[in-house]
Design a protein around this motif. Structure first.
Motif, PDB file in Angstrom:
ATOM      1  N   ALA A 148       0.825  -1.211   0.000  1.00  0.00           N
ATOM      2  CA  ALA A 148       0.000   0.000   0.000  1.00  0.00           C
ATOM      3  C   ALA A 148       0.858   1.259   0.000  1.00  0.00           C
ATOM      4  O   ALA A 148       2.056   1.218   0.250  1.00  0.00           O
ATOM      5  CB  ALA A 148      -0.917   0.003   1.221  1.00  0.00           C
ATOM      6  N   SER A 149       0.208   2.368  -0.305  1.00  0.00           N
ATOM      7  CA  SER A 149       0.794   3.684  -0.120  1.00  0.00           C
ATOM      8  C   SER A 149      -0.038   4.381   0.944  1.00  0.00           C
ATOM      9  O   SER A 149      -1.235   4.583   0.756  1.00  0.00           O
ATOM     10  CB  SER A 149       0.754   4.477  -1.429  1.00  0.00           C
ATOM     11  N   VAL A 150       0.575   4.690   2.074  1.00  0.00           N
ATOM     12  CA  VAL A 150      -0.161   5.218   3.223  1.00  0.00           C
ATOM     13  C   VAL A 150       0.526   6.461   3.757  1.00  0.00           C
ATOM     14  O   VAL A 150       1.759   6.525   3.812  1.00  0.00           O
ATOM     15  CB  VAL A 150      -0.258   4.155   4.349  1.00  0.00           C
ATOM     16  N   ARG A 151      -0.280   7.423   4.149  1.00  0.00           N
ATOM     17  CA  ARG A 151       0.228   8.628   4.810  1.00  0.00           C
ATOM     18  C   ARG A 151      -0.643   8.908   6.024  1.00  0.00           C
ATOM     19  O   ARG A 151      -1.867   8.855   5.948  1.00  0.00           O
ATOM     20  CB  ARG A 151       0.190   9.820   3.857  1.00  0.00           C
ATOM     21  N   ILE A 152      -0.007   9.200   7.149  1.00  0.00           N
ATOM     22  CA  ILE A 152      -0.727   9.615   8.359  1.00  0.00           C
ATOM     23  C   ILE A 152      -0.239  11.016   8.710  1.00  0.00           C
ATOM     24  O   ILE A 152       0.970  11.278   8.735  1.00  0.00           O
ATOM     25  CB  ILE A 152      -0.481   8.648   9.529  1.00  0.00           C
ATOM     26  N   MET A 153      -1.183  11.919   8.966  1.00  0.00           N
ATOM     27  CA  MET A 153      -0.835  13.305   9.288  1.00  0.00           C
ATOM     28  C   MET A 153      -1.342  13.661  10.673  1.00  0.00           C
ATOM     29  O   MET A 153      -2.459  13.321  11.051  1.00  0.00           O
ATOM     30  CB  MET A 153      -1.403  14.253   8.233  1.00  0.00           C
ATOM     31  N   GLN A 154      -0.506  14.385  11.423  1.00  0.00           N
ATOM     32  CA  GLN A 154      -0.858  14.871  12.746  1.00  0.00           C
ATOM     33  C   GLN A 154      -0.933  16.393  12.728  1.00  0.00           C
ATOM     34  O   GLN A 154      -0.226  17.056  11.960  1.00  0.00           O
ATOM     35  CB  GLN A 154       0.172  14.419  13.780  1.00  0.00           C
ATOM     36  N   PHE A 155      -1.779  16.954  13.612  1.00  0.00           N
ATOM     37  CA  PHE A 155      -2.022  18.391  13.652  1.00  0.00           C
ATOM     38  C   PHE A 155      -2.007  18.878  15.098  1.00  0.00           C
ATOM     39  O   PHE A 155      -2.260  18.111  16.028  1.00  0.00           O
ATOM     40  CB  PHE A 155      -3.366  18.726  13.005  1.00  0.00           C
ATOM     41  N   SER A 156      -1.747  20.151  15.266  1.00  0.00           N
ATOM     42  CA  SER A 156      -1.699  20.707  16.616  1.00  0.00           C
ATOM     43  C   SER A 156      -3.086  20.890  17.210  1.00  0.00           C
ATOM     44  O   SER A 156      -3.244  20.898  18.431  1.00  0.00           O
ATOM     45  CB  SER A 156      -0.967  22.062  16.599  1.00  0.00           C
ATOM     46  N   ASP A 157      -4.110  21.028  16.356  1.00  0.00           N
ATOM     47  CA  ASP A 157      -5.443  21.362  16.869  1.00  0.00           C
ATOM     48  C   ASP A 157      -6.539  20.469  16.307  1.00  0.00           C
ATOM     49  O   ASP A 157      -7.711  20.827  16.305  1.00  0.00           O
ATOM     50  CB  ASP A 157      -5.774  22.823  16.542  1.00  0.00           C
ATOM     51  N   ALA A 158      -6.156  19.274  15.806  1.00  0.00           N
ATOM     52  CA  ALA A 158      -7.154  18.381  15.209  1.00  0.00           C
ATOM     53  C   ALA A 158      -6.657  16.944  15.308  1.00  0.00           C
ATOM     54  O   ALA A 158      -5.451  16.700  15.442  1.00  0.00           O
ATOM     55  CB  ALA A 158      -7.407  18.760  13.755  1.00  0.00           C
ATOM     56  N   PRO A 159      -7.578  15.970  15.232  1.00  0.00           N
ATOM     57  CA  PRO A 159      -7.176  14.558  15.301  1.00  0.00           C
ATOM     58  C   PRO A 159      -6.356  14.143  14.077  1.00  0.00           C
ATOM     59  O   PRO A 159      -6.381  14.796  13.031  1.00  0.00           O
ATOM     60  CB  PRO A 159      -8.524  13.814  15.334  1.00  0.00           C
ATOM     61  N   GLU A 176      -3.638   5.712  -1.106  1.00  0.00           N
ATOM     62  CA  GLU A 176      -3.731   6.024  -2.538  1.00  0.00           C
ATOM     63  C   GLU A 176      -3.346   4.828  -3.383  1.00  0.00           C
ATOM     64  O   GLU A 176      -2.436   4.074  -3.041  1.00  0.00           O
ATOM     65  CB  GLU A 176      -2.824   7.216  -2.870  1.00  0.00           C
ATOM     66  N   GLY A 177      -4.074   4.662  -4.475  1.00  0.00           N
ATOM     67  CA  GLY A 177      -3.768   3.656  -5.481  1.00  0.00           C
ATOM     68  C   GLY A 177      -3.833   4.319  -6.844  1.00  0.00           C
ATOM     69  O   GLY A 177      -3.949   5.546  -6.947  1.00  0.00           O
ATOM     70  N   PRO A 178      -3.777   3.547  -7.925  1.00  0.00           N
ATOM     71  CA  PRO A 178      -3.857   4.129  -9.267  1.00  0.00           C
ATOM     72  C   PRO A 178      -5.163   4.900  -9.476  1.00  0.00           C
ATOM     73  O   PRO A 178      -6.247   4.332  -9.329  1.00  0.00           O
ATOM     74  CB  PRO A 178      -3.781   2.905 -10.191  1.00  0.00           C
ATOM     75  N   HIS A 179      -5.051   6.199  -9.758  1.00  0.00           N
ATOM     76  CA  HIS A 179      -6.182   7.051 -10.122  1.00  0.00           C
ATOM     77  C   HIS A 179      -7.223   7.223  -9.003  1.00  0.00           C
ATOM     78  O   HIS A 179      -8.367   7.612  -9.268  1.00  0.00           O
ATOM     79  CB  HIS A 179      -6.894   6.512 -11.373  1.00  0.00           C
TER      80      HIS A 179
END
Length: 278
Positions: A210-221, A227-230
């Motif tokens: 898989a292609s995976v991204r996890i994002m963290q924020f100072s004021d949100a969960p 993502e895959g093809p298209h």
């Protein structure tokens, strides 16, 4: 309903939309937090729309029209301004700019934030061999612009886990790959990113294909993006995000240490460089 203002010649359409949102909110006597409660989001989200770090999305604009009694005014404004990113990635790209930390996993490709222009060109051409040169150049410019995020010495924190297959797949040929891996090496040595490589010998592990991204924020969960093809999907369900965190941690556990990973990256870069010479 407040009467729409004429667009000033000095304003961009996006600036006009942001000003209209702020003007209608103030005319209604609402704070950003107050409007956020009525459109089922946060005051911080409203502030981000008003300052331009998040776009006015059609589904949010429709709710705003209901709050202000503006018919379909904001809905039409939102639909008029298309993101420069493909639709399925547009919101993830906005969140990327707001994140305090980004955790990427790539099974086959270098993540967009780290791609060189030549590497990106090879990928785009492989996917769209008959695309107009202007279209290809625009997509490359978008990726290069995203990479400016790494100019800031501290924010966001970026941690990347790559499968060894990413290093050895000669996207664009050996010369392009040598330059791409040297770029990654320079980012690591500048202490701008942390990277680990999952070697072939690790066998099966978390997020293997898989292609995976996890994002963290100072004021949100936290949010996760896959993502895959298209196609791509932004996930904010806490249970799903936790599952992606578990998979990501399993991949990190299977990976080489950052120090050993850097040695491997630079070694494979030299292998590609030698191939390019012959």
């Amino acid at each position: 309903m407040a009467k729409p203002k004429a667009v000033s010649g000095a304003q961009t359409p996006e600036e006009f939309a942001r000003e209209e949102l702020r003007r209608h909110r103030e005319a209604a006597g609402l704070t950003q937090e107050g409007l956020g409660e009525r459109i089922f989001t946060s005051g911080a989200y409203v502030g981000q729309m008003e300052c331009g770090t998040r776009r006015l999305r059609p589904e949010i604009a429709e709710v705003i029209d209901g709050v202000f009694g503006t018919g379909d005014y904001f809905t039409r404004l939102a639909k008029a301004f298309k993101s420069k990113h493909v639709e399925y990635f547009a919101e993830a790209a906005e969140l990327e700019r707001l994140a305090t930390a980004i955790f990427d996993y790539g099974s086959t490709l270098v993540p967009g934030l780290l791609q060189t222009a030549d590497y990106a060109r090879a990928l785009i051409r492989a996917a769209s061999p008959t695309a107009l040169a202007e279209h290809v150049d625009a997509l490359i410019s978008e990726r290069v612009e995203r990479a400016r995020l790494l100019i800031d010495p501290e924010t966001p924190e970026v941690w990347v886990v790559l499968h060894e297959a990413v290093l050895r797949t000669a996207v664009g040929g050996p010369a392009v790959m040598a330059a791409q891996l040297r770029h990654i090496s320079s980012c690591i040595r500048a202490h701008r990113i942390t990277m680990q490589v999952v070697p072939f010998s690790a066998g099966a592990h978390g997020v293997l294909d898989a292609s995976v991204r996890i994002m963290q924020f100072s004021d949100a969960p936290d949010v996760a993006y896959t993502e895959g093809p298209h196609a791509g999907q932004l996930l904010d369900c806490p249970a799903l995000v936790r599952r992606h965190w578990k998979s990501y941690d399993l991949a990190r556990a299977a990976a080489l240490s950052p120090e050993v990973s850097l040695t491997l990256i630079e070694s494979v870069a030299e292998e590609h460089a030698r191939c390019a010479q012959t």
